[in-house]
Write a protein that holds these residues in place. Structure first.
Motif, PDB file in Angstrom:
ATOM      1  N   ILE A   1       1.796   2.879   2.480  1.00 28.17           N
ATOM      2  CA  ILE A   1       1.493   3.741   3.619  1.00 28.17           C
ATOM      3  C   ILE A   1       2.554   3.525   4.702  1.00 28.17           C
ATOM      4  O   ILE A   1       2.844   2.385   5.073  1.00 28.17           O
ATOM      5  CB  ILE A   1       0.088   3.435   4.185  1.00 28.17           C
TER       6      ILE A   1
ATOM      7  N   SER B   1       1.096   4.888  -2.075  1.00 31.33           N
ATOM      8  CA  SER B   1      -0.311   5.024  -1.706  1.00 31.33           C
ATOM      9  C   SER B   1      -0.925   6.115  -2.579  1.00 31.33           C
ATOM     10  O   SER B   1      -0.653   7.307  -2.400  1.00 31.33           O
ATOM     11  CB  SER B   1      -0.425   5.395  -0.222  1.00 31.33           C
TER      12      SER B   1
ATOM     13  N   GLN C   1       0.748   2.275  -7.594  1.00 32.83           N
ATOM     14  CA  GLN C   1      -0.349   1.744  -6.784  1.00 32.83           C
ATOM     15  C   GLN C   1       0.122   0.615  -5.878  1.00 32.83           C
ATOM     16  O   GLN C   1      -0.432   0.402  -4.803  1.00 32.83           O
ATOM     17  CB  GLN C   1      -1.489   1.260  -7.695  1.00 32.83           C
TER      18      GLN C   1
ATOM     19  N   SER D   1       0.830  -1.213   0.000  1.00 33.17           N
ATOM     20  CA  SER D   1       0.000   0.000   0.000  1.00 33.17           C
ATOM     21  C   SER D   1       0.857   1.252   0.000  1.00 33.17           C
ATOM     22  O   SER D   1       0.392   2.325  -0.392  1.00 33.17           O
ATOM     23  CB  SER D   1      -0.921   0.019   1.224  1.00 33.17           C
TER      24      SER D   1
ATOM     25  N   GLN E   1      -5.301   2.607  10.811  1.00 34.92           N
ATOM     26  CA  GLN E   1      -4.889   3.596   9.816  1.00 34.92           C
ATOM     27  C   GLN E   1      -5.429   4.951  10.240  1.00 34.92           C
ATOM     28  O   GLN E   1      -6.631   5.098  10.469  1.00 34.92           O
ATOM     29  CB  GLN E   1      -5.418   3.234   8.431  1.00 34.92           C
TER      30      GLN E   1
ATOM     31  N   LYS F   1      -3.653   8.489  -3.621  1.00 31.92           N
ATOM     32  CA  LYS F   1      -4.816   9.106  -2.986  1.00 31.92           C
ATOM     33  C   LYS F   1      -5.912   9.442  -3.988  1.00 31.92           C
ATOM     34  O   LYS F   1      -7.100   9.363  -3.672  1.00 31.92           O
ATOM     35  CB  LYS F   1      -4.378  10.389  -2.257  1.00 31.92           C
TER      36      LYS F   1
END
Length: 434
Positions: free
Chosen positions: A208, A403, A399, A206, A256, A405
């Motif tokens: 993140i 991450s 992707q 991800s 998250q 958005k």
């Protein structure tokens, strides 16, 4: 000389009274801290410390752990106080447990067994229960003989089961059962570990940033996680349970959060550490503790109101080093400053990668997030890129590695608003939106 302490107090008949026994080796600077922790562990297990006996020695007594004369003293005080169990401050060998129980005439438990009892009571998830059972069986296997002292034995010369006494047969059968169960548990944990690994891989893909809360037990990690969840505007259902007790959290929880003006991040709350943490538990909870190993940033939460908080930091750092997480960037959060006598007058107080604050009072969250943002910015960048259609393969790449958005199709290419590792930011900076 026998030492008594604040633990001697009147108790109700419904609470199991225990006697705490400690042995201070020459050069052990953390002995007093360990004894205070032992009392807290006993209370966390629903027991009432009725008295304390300690002894200073240059070396451990192999048959009894403490000296023979001190064993007599323990027996006399146990009778005087009417205790039901004796708890020692360190891990005892099977021989020491058998000898002590025989001489004192009461059940004897060591620090490891006490911690395992607490973990059994607190485990809620399937993984935690399997991990605790695994650690318990690993602890019990070498101590089986002490559980069957009441059974008779007779020696055999061939070594076959048929020539063994009833006690020895019973021990052998129980050992086989435990070993079989241990094999089953390890197989189940392997499957869960695979699932956890898959989840971690998804979180890694991800892009993140991952932040892990680590630290001594009962330092306030869960309280800090809830404060961050609340600060980022999420609902009560995203909060985790928090209690003022040792080992209130055994299961790793990941949330998250997306605080305004900061990176979106995954924050995990991990099991707490303690001095002399049984190696069986470190081994059993290794898959859970891997959340710290996979983190981009560690936040060590320290209870600065505890007189021994400096020792707690040393224990945590050493445990992290043993796990292989010693080189991960870290922020030190000196929590519970509202209860600390020597805390700075003006809170929150920030110095380098250290912050003194109070998560319970929701003080210092903005400053802590600024420290986190500073650390993560060095590893991640949030930006806008326009990927030409001829380079369309980069879209799924970002992707997976970052991450994304938002995504929009424009005349010159695909516009991405994303968070990506610094290496990708620098590699593809020619596509940055101007």
């Amino acid at each position: 000389m026998t030492k008594r302490s604040r633990f001697e107090r009147s108790v109700t008949d419904t609470v199991e009274k225990v006697l705490l026994v400690g042995m201070e080796l020459h050069g052990d600077d953390n002995f007093q801290m360990a004894m205070e922790e032992l009392a807290s562990l006993a209370e966390a297990c629903g027991k009432e410390p009725a008295g304390v006996i300690t002894q200073a020695l240059d070396a451990v007594n192999k048959p009894f752990y403490i000296g023979p004369g001190k064993v007599q003293e323990v027996r006399e005080m146990a009778q005087e106080l009417g205790v039901e169990e004796i708890i020692f401050d360190n891990t005892l060998s099977p021989l020491q447990i058998r000898n002590l129980q025989k001489e004192i005439g009461l059940p004897v438990k060591d620090r490891t067994a006490l911690i395992l009892d607490i973990f059994r009571d607190r485990a809620r998830s399937k993984e935690a229960m399997l991990q605790v059972e695994t650690a318990s069986l690993q602890y019990m296997l070498p101590r089986l003989a002490g559980l069957h002292d009441a059974l008779g034995r007779q020696g055999g010369t061939t070594g076959s089961m048929s020539n063994r006494g009833a006690g020895e047969k019973k021990i052998e059968l129980d050992k086989r059962k435990l070993e079989h169960r241990l094999t089953e548990l390890k197989r189940e944990l392997k499957e869960i570990e695979k699932q956890r690994g898959t989840q971690r891989k998804r979180r890694t893909q991800s892009g993140i940033p991952r932040v892990a809360l680590v630290g001594y037990t009962n330092a306030g990690k869960s309280t800090l996680l809830n404060a961050l969840v609340e600060y980022s505007g999420q609902g009560e259902e995203k909060k985790v349970g928090e209690q003022d007790m040792l080992f209130a959290t055994l299961d790793t929880t990941v949330r998250q959060i997306a605080p305004e003006g900061c990176h979106t991040m995954l924050v995990s709350d991990t099991v707490g550490f303690i001095s002399r943490l049984p190696h069986q538990l470190v081994e059993a909870f290794h898959s859970t503790l891997e959340e710290a190993l996979e983190a981009d940033l560690l936040i060590q939460v320290v209870d600065c109101s505890d007189d021994h908080h400096k020792e707690h930091v040393k224990v945590t750092n050493e445990t992290l080093r043993q796990l292989g997480a010693g080189d991960i960037p870290m922020i030190y959060v000196y929590n519970k400053a509202d209860k600390a006598e020597d805390a700075p007058q003006e809170l929150p107080y920030v110095s380098g990668n250290h912050i003194t604050m109070s998560a319970a009072k929701r003080s210092g969250l903005r400053e802590l997030l600024a420290l986190i943002e500073e650390q993560l910015t060095a590893r991640y960048r949030e930006c806008d890129m326009v990927i030409p259609y001829r380079e369309s393969a980069l879209v799924p790449y970002f992707q997976q590695q970052g991450s994304v958005k938002s995504l929009a199709y424009e005349e010159d290419g695909t516009r991405l608003h994303l968070i990506c590792p610094v290496r990708d930011f620098l590699k593809y900076e020619q596509y940055l939106a101007r």
